[in-house]
Scaffold this active site. Structure first.
Site, mmCIF file in Angstrom:
data_model
loop_
_atom_site.group_PDB
_atom_site.id
_atom_site.type_symbol
_atom_site.label_atom_id
_atom_site.label_comp_id
_atom_site.label_asym_id
_atom_site.label_seq_id
_atom_site.Cartn_x
_atom_site.Cartn_y
_atom_site.Cartn_z
ATOM 1 N N ASP A 82 0.807 -1.226 0.000
ATOM 2 C CA ASP A 82 0.000 0.000 0.000
ATOM 3 C C ASP A 82 0.838 1.275 0.000
ATOM 4 O O ASP A 82 0.400 2.312 0.502
ATOM 5 C CB ASP A 82 -0.965 0.033 1.210
ATOM 6 N N LYS A 138 2.261 2.263 -5.036
ATOM 7 C CA LYS A 138 3.085 1.883 -6.209
ATOM 8 C C LYS A 138 2.349 2.113 -7.519
ATOM 9 O O LYS A 138 2.952 2.477 -8.514
ATOM 10 C CB LYS A 138 3.469 0.392 -6.133
ATOM 11 N N GLY A 160 -4.100 -4.382 -4.563
ATOM 12 C CA GLY A 160 -5.082 -3.432 -5.087
ATOM 13 C C GLY A 160 -4.361 -2.144 -5.416
ATOM 14 O O GLY A 160 -3.788 -1.519 -4.534
ATOM 15 N N HIS A 161 -4.328 -1.774 -6.665
ATOM 16 C CA HIS A 161 -3.677 -0.532 -7.061
ATOM 17 C C HIS A 161 -4.741 0.485 -7.462
ATOM 18 O O HIS A 161 -5.496 0.257 -8.406
ATOM 19 C CB HIS A 161 -2.716 -0.775 -8.235
ATOM 20 N N GLN A 184 2.231 -5.988 -3.023
ATOM 21 C CA GLN A 184 2.505 -6.024 -1.585
ATOM 22 C C GLN A 184 3.809 -5.258 -1.306
ATOM 23 O O GLN A 184 4.152 -4.356 -2.057
ATOM 24 C CB GLN A 184 2.557 -7.461 -1.042
#
Ligand code: IMP
Length: 422
Positions: free
Chosen positions: A16, A19, A43-44, A221
């Protein structure tokens, strides 16, 4: 920005770090953007023309219409993947077969592995706080050599052969199969949609590298969640660090030209496990609120605290980062004082400067802080790091000197243009 041909971007904390936005920025110069580990636990969050889009498996480079690849070390949730392809379509991004390469070697997350993840988390007396997306059991089945690879999933005959073998050999599978008939039916239907994208992606990637293409490898991650080098057992089930990229993609380490580590200007963590700089006071609440610190995948609130340089120096060492991208600096705008942990203090072991291997030791440590003066103003949205107010520059220089690494890019907002360069 760098002229490297094969670059890697990796989370330097517990995930988180933001990125996705930097992948999106760096992907501008890339021909191919590649995910090498993890699955839809990631999750991006990205913004396109002010609209929010969250990608879980497809690399963020998709927004720029680059070729996207999921490598052998990824675990793929096929149903979710198809829905991501459809979402991208709604955003005007049409991923054709030649633009999405799915490794035939990647393992498939099945209804069975999702069920096992949920069961374990519910029944365990010391849950990990997983995303319950079936990640751990899918990697476990791969290591047990009973996993289902995408190449076999895409082929009706071998997919059915795998199901029959599991019914005969895997304890509890048969009963679960009977109970979850709808899930398995969908699993079958989606296989046909996925099949067109499945290929020997690693061979294509190696050819592309030989042809001089620009490649961006996108970590999911963060380094402290690496299965071997993270705060085990409170980690994910894959290699999140640089070495994981080479292993997943069948690349020699020497093809990598540039390694970026992304860190927030403070720290967050989701799930269980030690976090030495976690704050339970009004500053922690301020960071959560200003930073909108909620998990992009599960919506869980993230634990917030000061930047931990013991952890960051460790991430720099285990990855060999060339430089750091310091993200979300703007979240600190209103603070009078900003702290960073430069060491840990353990009641028996005294001062610790190296990340301990034992989470029980870390859990007993107190942070040793160094304080910086807050800048108490808005930061420029774009431009140069040199244009920042002096107190913000002092913070960046301080971190850079304490970690002995250049900080080449700084994030000052959620949009693509909210980036400062050296
Ligand atoms: P799993 O990856 O779902 O097995 O979860 C293992 C641990 O990694 C949990 O603490 C999760 O919260 C954490 N985790 C997994 N994916 C992410 C991510 O993308 N960002 C932050 N934490 C993650």
């Amino acid at each position: 920005m760098s002229k490297a041909r094969v670059s890697v971007i990796i989370g330097a904390q517990w995930g988180d770090e933001g990125k996705g936005k930097w992948v999106d920025i760096l992907a501008e110069k890339a021909d191919i953007v590649v995910r090498f580990q993890g699955g839809n636990n990631a999750g991006h969050t990205l913004y396109k023309d002010g609209q929010k889009i969250v990608l879980h498996q497809i690399p963020s480079g998709a927004l720029r219409q680059q070729t996207c690849m999921l490598g052998a070390g990824v675990v793929v949730n096929p149903t979710q993947l198809i829905s991501e392809i459809e979402t991208l379509n709604e955003f005007g991004v049409d991923l054709s077969q030649s633009q999405l390469w799915l490794s035939a070697r990647a393992h498939v997350i099945t209804p069975w592995t999702i069920f096992q993840d949920c069961q374990r988390e519910q029944k365990s007396t010391s849950p990990i706080g997983t995303t319950k997306r079936g990640i751990g059991p899918t990697y476990a089945d791969k290591a047990h050599r009973i996993g289902l690879r995408l190449g076999d999933y895409a082929n009706t005959e071998s997919r059915h052969a795998w199901i029959e073998k599991m019914k005969a050999e895997a304890f509890g599978f048969s009963d679960f199969y009977q109970h979850a008939r709808d899930d398995w039916r969908e699993f079958d239907l989606v296989a046909e949609k996925i099949a067109a994208y499945v290929c020997d992606a690693e061979a294509k990637l190696r050819h592309a590298i030989k042809d001089g293409k620009n490649i961006l490898l996108e970590g999911a991650q963060g380094s402290l969640l690496d299965i071997d080098h993270g705060t085990y057992p409170f980690v994910t089930s894959s290699h999140t660090i640089l070495g994981g990229a080479c292993a997943s993609l069948g690349l020699g380490a020497k093809v990598i030209d540039q390694v970026w580590g992304v860190s927030k200007a403070y720290a967050t963590r989701v799930g269980e496990g030690p976090m030495t700089t976690e704050l339970f006071d009004e500053v922690g609440a301020y960071l959560a609120d200003r930073g909108k610190e909620k998990g992009a995948t599960t919506g869980r609130p993230r634990r917030c605290g000061w930047l931990d340089l013991v952890a960051l120096r460790y991430a720099i060492d285990v990855n060999g980062f060339d430089s750091i991208i310091l993200n979300k600096m703007d979240v600190l705008n209103d603070l009078d004082v900003i702290k960073v942990a430069v060491a840990y203090k353990h009641p028996q072991l005294g001062e610790i400067r190296e990340m301990p291997w034992d989470p029980n030791v870390i859990a007993k440590c107190e942070p040793v802080y160094q304080s910086f003066k807050g800048w108490k103003c808005d930061l420029p949205e774009s431009g140069k790091i040199a244009d920042l107010p002096q107190a913000a520059k002092d913070y960046i220089i301080g971190i850079s000197e304490l970690c002995k690494i250049p900080i080449e890019m700084v994030g000052t907002g959620v949009n693509r243009h909210n980036a400062l360069y050296k």
